[in-house]
Design a protein around this motif. Sequence first.
Motif, PDB file in Angstrom:
ATOM      1  N   PRO A   1      -0.886   3.321  -9.577  1.00 34.61           N
ATOM      2  CA  PRO A   1      -1.838   2.215  -9.622  1.00 34.61           C
ATOM      3  C   PRO A   1      -1.223   0.914 -10.129  1.00 34.61           C
ATOM      4  O   PRO A   1      -1.609  -0.175  -9.708  1.00 34.61           O
ATOM      5  CB  PRO A   1      -2.939   2.724 -10.563  1.00 34.61           C
ATOM      6  CG  PRO A   1      -2.261   3.753 -11.410  1.00 34.61           C
ATOM      7  CD  PRO A   1      -1.212   4.379 -10.547  1.00 34.61           C
ATOM      8  N   VAL A   2      -0.276   1.014 -11.069  1.00 37.26           N
ATOM      9  CA  VAL A   2       0.480  -0.134 -11.570  1.00 37.26           C
ATOM     10  C   VAL A   2       1.938   0.295 -11.685  1.00 37.26           C
ATOM     11  O   VAL A   2       2.244   1.488 -11.696  1.00 37.26           O
ATOM     12  CB  VAL A   2      -0.049  -0.619 -12.945  1.00 37.26           C
ATOM     13  CG1 VAL A   2      -1.421  -1.250 -12.800  1.00 37.26           C
ATOM     14  CG2 VAL A   2      -0.097   0.522 -13.942  1.00 37.26           C
TER      15      VAL A   2
ATOM     16  N   PHE B   1       0.474   8.913  -7.133  1.00 39.61           N
ATOM     17  CA  PHE B   1      -0.289   7.675  -6.968  1.00 39.61           C
ATOM     18  C   PHE B   1       0.140   6.722  -8.074  1.00 39.61           C
ATOM     19  O   PHE B   1       0.165   7.099  -9.249  1.00 39.61           O
ATOM     20  CB  PHE B   1      -1.793   7.949  -7.050  1.00 39.61           C
ATOM     21  CG  PHE B   1      -2.624   6.697  -7.092  1.00 39.61           C
ATOM     22  CD1 PHE B   1      -2.567   5.769  -6.060  1.00 39.61           C
ATOM     23  CD2 PHE B   1      -3.450   6.437  -8.175  1.00 39.61           C
ATOM     24  CE1 PHE B   1      -3.326   4.605  -6.098  1.00 39.61           C
ATOM     25  CE2 PHE B   1      -4.218   5.282  -8.214  1.00 39.61           C
ATOM     26  CZ  PHE B   1      -4.151   4.363  -7.173  1.00 39.61           C
TER      27      PHE B   1
ATOM     28  N   THR C   1       2.411   6.324 -13.234  1.00 39.69           N
ATOM     29  CA  THR C   1       2.319   7.210 -12.082  1.00 39.69           C
ATOM     30  C   THR C   1       1.423   8.397 -12.432  1.00 39.69           C
ATOM     31  O   THR C   1       1.601   9.021 -13.480  1.00 39.69           O
ATOM     32  CB  THR C   1       3.707   7.742 -11.678  1.00 39.69           C
ATOM     33  OG1 THR C   1       4.552   6.645 -11.334  1.00 39.69           O
ATOM     34  CG2 THR C   1       3.597   8.688 -10.482  1.00 39.69           C
TER      35      THR C   1
ATOM     36  N   ARG D   1       0.830  -1.197   0.000  1.00 38.22           N
ATOM     37  CA  ARG D   1       0.000   0.000   0.000  1.00 38.22           C
ATOM     38  C   ARG D   1       0.867   1.251   0.000  1.00 38.22           C
ATOM     39  O   ARG D   1       0.582   2.225  -0.703  1.00 38.22           O
ATOM     40  CB  ARG D   1      -0.944  -0.015   1.206  1.00 38.22           C
ATOM     41  CG  ARG D   1      -2.136  -0.966   1.048  1.00 38.22           C
ATOM     42  CD  ARG D   1      -3.176  -0.678   2.105  1.00 38.22           C
ATOM     43  NE  ARG D   1      -2.706  -0.998   3.444  1.00 38.22           N
ATOM     44  CZ  ARG D   1      -2.857  -2.197   4.013  1.00 38.22           C
ATOM     45  NH1 ARG D   1      -3.429  -3.172   3.352  1.00 38.22           N
ATOM     46  NH2 ARG D   1      -2.410  -2.414   5.232  1.00 38.22           N
TER      47      ARG D   1
ATOM     48  N   HIS E   1       2.296   2.425  -3.294  1.00 33.32           N
ATOM     49  CA  HIS E   1       1.350   3.023  -4.235  1.00 33.32           C
ATOM     50  C   HIS E   1       1.299   4.542  -4.105  1.00 33.32           C
ATOM     51  O   HIS E   1       0.701   5.204  -4.946  1.00 33.32           O
ATOM     52  CB  HIS E   1      -0.052   2.442  -4.037  1.00 33.32           C
ATOM     53  CG  HIS E   1      -0.196   1.049  -4.568  1.00 33.32           C
ATOM     54  ND1 HIS E   1       0.084   0.721  -5.874  1.00 33.32           N
ATOM     55  CD2 HIS E   1      -0.604  -0.100  -3.967  1.00 33.32           C
ATOM     56  CE1 HIS E   1      -0.141  -0.568  -6.065  1.00 33.32           C
ATOM     57  NE2 HIS E   1      -0.548  -1.089  -4.923  1.00 33.32           N
TER      58      HIS E   1
END
Length: 206
Positions: free
Chosen positions: A73-74, A71, A78, A35, A38
């Motif tokens: 996500p993958v 952030f 970014t 987490r 991320h």
Amino acid sequence: SATGSPRVIYASSASSARRTSEDELSTSSDNDDDRLRHFGFNLRLSSRLQEHDQYTHPDAGMTGFGVGFRFIPVSFLTLEPGIDGFAGHDYYGRERTETTLSFNSIITLNPNDPIQVYGLVGVFTTTAEVKGVDPGPLMRSNPGRYSYVGAQIGAGIELRVDPALGFHADILGYTRQRNELPQYGESTADLRRDGGGGMVRAGMSL
């Protein structure tokens, strides 16, 4: 042997319970780390690539500092909203400050390598304040405030010292358009409604 069996069963149960507890703690820690990976933020210094010709004021140039909130996500993508502030002198030598709000998408081509290459595309909005230095035909003698919208694209390289720490450098090109219509009394220097330029940045990601 009859009296020893309960002790063996108890010891086995206790060992199993300890292993289960350790596995749960390890899984929880891994999930927390995932987490945390991320999210992050970016600190950067920027320098505008100022247009230069025979009419460029010798003091022309702007530098700035910014921060982005990231952030991820993958691993290869970014998303970064950010804010940057600039100060310096414009093409005509007038004092100028700018505040830019941006939203960028950063695509990393090799996210698993320590030295990473990335591309960037984004949009931004800028507010600027200009102070004139000469009441002549090309300058404003009164302060002027402007706002712009624009888009930018660029590429860069990042050195990942650690999964949670990296240092980067990139170069951007941008185009932008002024929101306001020309006002009465504006001089030649302020009538341009669109423009573009470049920017060099360096910083760190956490």
